[in-house]
Design an enzyme around this catalytic site. Structure first.
Site, PDB file in Angstrom:
ATOM      1  N   LYS A  69       0.978  -1.093   0.087  1.00 32.03           N
ATOM      2  CA  LYS A  69       0.040  -0.306   0.177  1.00 32.03           C
ATOM      3  C   LYS A  69       0.900   1.103  -0.326  1.00 32.03           C
ATOM      4  O   LYS A  69       1.435   1.603   0.774  1.00 32.03           O
ATOM      5  CB  LYS A  69      -1.106  -0.485   1.419  1.00 32.03           C
ATOM      6  CG  LYS A  69      -2.037   1.167   1.069  1.00 32.03           C
ATOM      7  CD  LYS A  69      -3.104   0.803   2.372  1.00 32.03           C
ATOM      8  CE  LYS A  69      -3.782   1.797   2.754  1.00 32.03           C
ATOM      9  NZ  LYS A  69      -4.690   1.706   3.580  1.00 32.03           N
TER      10      LYS A  69
ATOM     11  N   GLU B 148      -2.313   3.513  11.316  1.00 34.73           N
ATOM     12  CA  GLU B 148      -1.896   2.629  10.138  1.00 34.73           C
ATOM     13  C   GLU B 148      -0.725   2.675  10.206  1.00 34.73           C
ATOM     14  O   GLU B 148       0.450   1.752   9.916  1.00 34.73           O
ATOM     15  CB  GLU B 148      -2.775   3.002   8.539  1.00 34.73           C
ATOM     16  CG  GLU B 148      -3.762   1.470   8.000  1.00 34.73           C
ATOM     17  CD  GLU B 148      -4.326   1.640   6.892  1.00 34.73           C
ATOM     18  OE1 GLU B 148      -3.266   1.737   6.196  1.00 34.73           O
ATOM     19  OE2 GLU B 148      -5.290   2.078   6.967  1.00 34.73           O
TER      20      GLU B 148
END
Lengths: 312, 312
Positions: B126, B144
Site C-alpha cells: 500500500k 496505520e
C-alpha cells in the site's frame, strides 16, 4: 471568520451562427443581471460563449476571423464588462482568441476572468484540445485542433478578492491532471465552460452516458482536490447539433449543490462555503502529509500506456 | 477476437479479533468456491482480509506479531492457495506483511496476486498509508502509520494470463494518481481491497457521504483511465466499529456493473468485456494523443498546495 463566495453558473442555450455578437452579448448581460440579483459574486459563462461551436465545420479561411475575438473587451463585448462593473459581479467567459505574436497569428480556445471592477484578472488557454485538424472517418466532425493551438499558459490560478480561482474548458474537465494541477497551484474554486454534443457517431452505444460523463469527473475532481466547481454549458440544438446542458455547482464533497434543468439560458446559484475546503482536507486529503509525489513519475514521463507490456 | 475476464469481488463480513485464522480462511475458501461456481476467473478479497482491522487500537508489542503473516502462503493460509488451484481461479488478497530485510523487521499493508495455479503472480504494498502513529485528539483512532511503512514497490502491473492487473488498497483508491499510474503502466483491471469505517469522529457531518466517497473516486478512476475495477470491502460491525460495504465491479465507462447489497460475506460477479477499454479510449481518452505530461510538473514537484499564494 467564515468565508463565503456566491457562485453562478450561467448556462446559455444555443448561439446560432446567424446570431449577431451584439445579440449574444445582450443575452449574457441579462444572465449576469439575473446572477447578480440572486446574490452571486462570481459567474461563469460557457466555452466559446460568443459564437456557435464552429469546430464542427470545415470553414474557408476567409470565414474564420469573424469567429474570433481580436481583443477582449472589444467594442461589441464591452457591454458585458460594463455590466460587471455596474453590478459589482465578476465573471469568466470562454471565447476564441486571435492574437498576433511576433508578427504571427495565433489562435487559442481561451477563457478570461474579469473582476467586479470590469477589469481582466486572468486569462487561461485550453490545455487539452481534443479532436483533429481534418475530419476523421467514422467520427463526429470535431476540428478543435484545426482552429486552436494547445494552451501555452499552463494551469494558472488567480486571486479574486481573496479567493483563489482556476479556469478550465470543456475537455480539460475529463482529465484528472487539470484539477490536480489547479489544486497544487492553490485553487479553491474552478470555473469551467463547455460545449458537449449529445451524440458522437463513433460511440452510439455510449450516448446515454454523456451527462454522467459530464458530471462524474467534475464531482471526483472537486472531491479529490477539495475544490468548489462552477461549470456552465452551452446547451440545446445549435446549428443542427444537440449539446447537453447540466451546468452545475459542485461542492468539495463531490456533491452537486445546484444544477440547470433546461437546455436554455439559465442561471444556477449557490452560496459556497469556502471553509468546507479545509473541512474536507481534514478528513482524507491532507495532501502534504499523504501524497507521494516522488512515486508518480510516469504521470510526467509518458503520455499513454506502453505499446509493449513487460511484467515486472 | 473478443476478450473477456469474469471478475468476482468477494466481500467479507467482519473478521473479529477473537476469530481464528483457520476459521477466516475457511470463509474465504467458501467465497472463492462461490465465485468459481459463478464462472469467475479472478477474485479479489478485502484489505487485511485475514484479521480484524487492528490499526484501530494501540496494541502492546507482544500482541502485534500474531496479526501479521510472516509467510504467504503459511500453514494456515495454504488451503486458500490450494482452493485456487483446485478451482482454477486466481485471487488477490490483502494481508499484514511482516518481512525480515537485512536483519530488520519491516511491516507493510500488502496485497498478493495469486494465479489459478495457486502460485504468487505479484505483490503490492500500500502506497498511501493514512492515519497516524499515535492517536490524535478529536479523530477516530487510525494507526496505520504505526503498524505499516508506506509501500516501497511503486504501482506495479502484472500479467495474468494475458490481462494486465494492478492492485491497490483502501486509501489508495481516493487518490487519482493511483489509477493514473496503473493506467500508464498498462493496467486493464485494478483489484482493490478496503476497510472503511462508517463514522469518523472528526467529520460527523460527512458521515452520510461515506458510500458516495467510496464509489465516486473508483468510478471516476475507471472512467478516466479506461479500467475495469473490482473492489472488495470488509464490512459490518467488526470489534465494535461499523465498516461500510459497497463492494463493486466498475466498468471503464465508470458505471457500477455489480455491487454488494449486504454487510456480510457476499460475492458479486461480472463478466468483464476487456474490449470496452479500447472502445472507451476511442471516445475521449486517446492518452498518447491528448495528454500533456510536460505540463503536469507540479504533480511530482510538490505534495500539497503552497502555504503562501502568489497570483501569476
Amino acid at each position: 471568520m467564515a468565508r463565503w463566495l456566491t457562485l453562478a453558473a450561467c448556462q446559455t442555450g444555443p448561439v446560432q451562427r446567424a446570431s449577431t455578437r451584439a445579440h449574444t452579448v445582450a443575452r449574457l448581460v441579462a444572465l449576469l443581471e439575473q446572477a447578480a440579483s440572486a446574490g452571486a459574486e462570481l459567474a461563469v459563462f460557457p466555452e466559446l460563449a460568443l459564437t456557435t461551436f464552429f469546430p464542427r465545420w470545415v470553414l474557408q479561411p476567409a470565414e474564420i476571423d469573424a469567429l474570433y475575438e481580436a481583443e477582449m473587451p472589444g467594442p461589441v463585448t464591452q457591454p458585458l464588462y460594463d455590466a460587471a462593473r455596474r453590478l459589482g459581479i465578476g465573471f469568466a467567459i470562454g471565447f476564441a482568441e486571435r492574437v498576433m505574436v511576433d508578427g504571427k497569428v495565433r489562435r487559442f480556445n481561451s477563457m478570461e476572468l474579469v473582476g467586479p471592477d470590469g477589469q481582466r484578472s486572468g486569462r487561461y488557454r485550453k490545455m487539452h484540445v481534443p479532436g483533429s485538424t481534418e475530419p476523421e472517418a467514422g467520427t463526429t466532425v470535431h476540428l478543435e485542433r484545426r482552429y486552436f493551438e494547445p494552451g501555452d499558459l499552463g494551469f494558472p490560478v488567480f486571486d479574486y478578492g481573496g479567493t483563489r480561482i482556476g479556469l478550465a474548458l470543456c475537455n480539460d474537465r475529463r482529465w484528472p491532471e487539470t484539477y490536480r494541477m489547479l489544486c497544487l497551484a492553490g485553487a479553491e474554486v474552478v470555473l469551467i465552460g463547455y460545449n458537449t454534443p449529445q451524440m458522437l457517431s463513433e460511440a452510439p452505444a455510449l450516448a446515454h452516458l454523456r451527462m454522467f460523463h459530464n458530471h462524474l469527473p467534475m464531482q471526483a475532481g472537486a472531491y479529490q482536490n477539495t475544490l468548489w466547481i462552477a461549470a456552465a454549458a452551452k446547451a440545446g440544438l445549435e446549428d443542427g447539433q444537440a449539446l447537453i446542458g447540466g451546468s452545475c455547482i459542485v461542492a468539495p464533497t463531490g456533491e452537486i449543490a445546484a444544477q440547470a434543468l433546461s437546455l436554455d439560458d439559465e442561471v444556477v446559484v449557490h452560496r459556497a462555503d469556502l471553509d468546507l475546503i479545509a473541512a474536507c482536507q481534514a478528513v482524507n486529503f491532507d495532501f502534504a502529509r499523504y501524497r507521494r509525489p516522488n512515486d508518480y513519475g510516469l504521470i510526467v514521463e509518458r503520455a499513454g500506456p506502453p505499446a509493449a507490456f513487460t511484467s515486472p
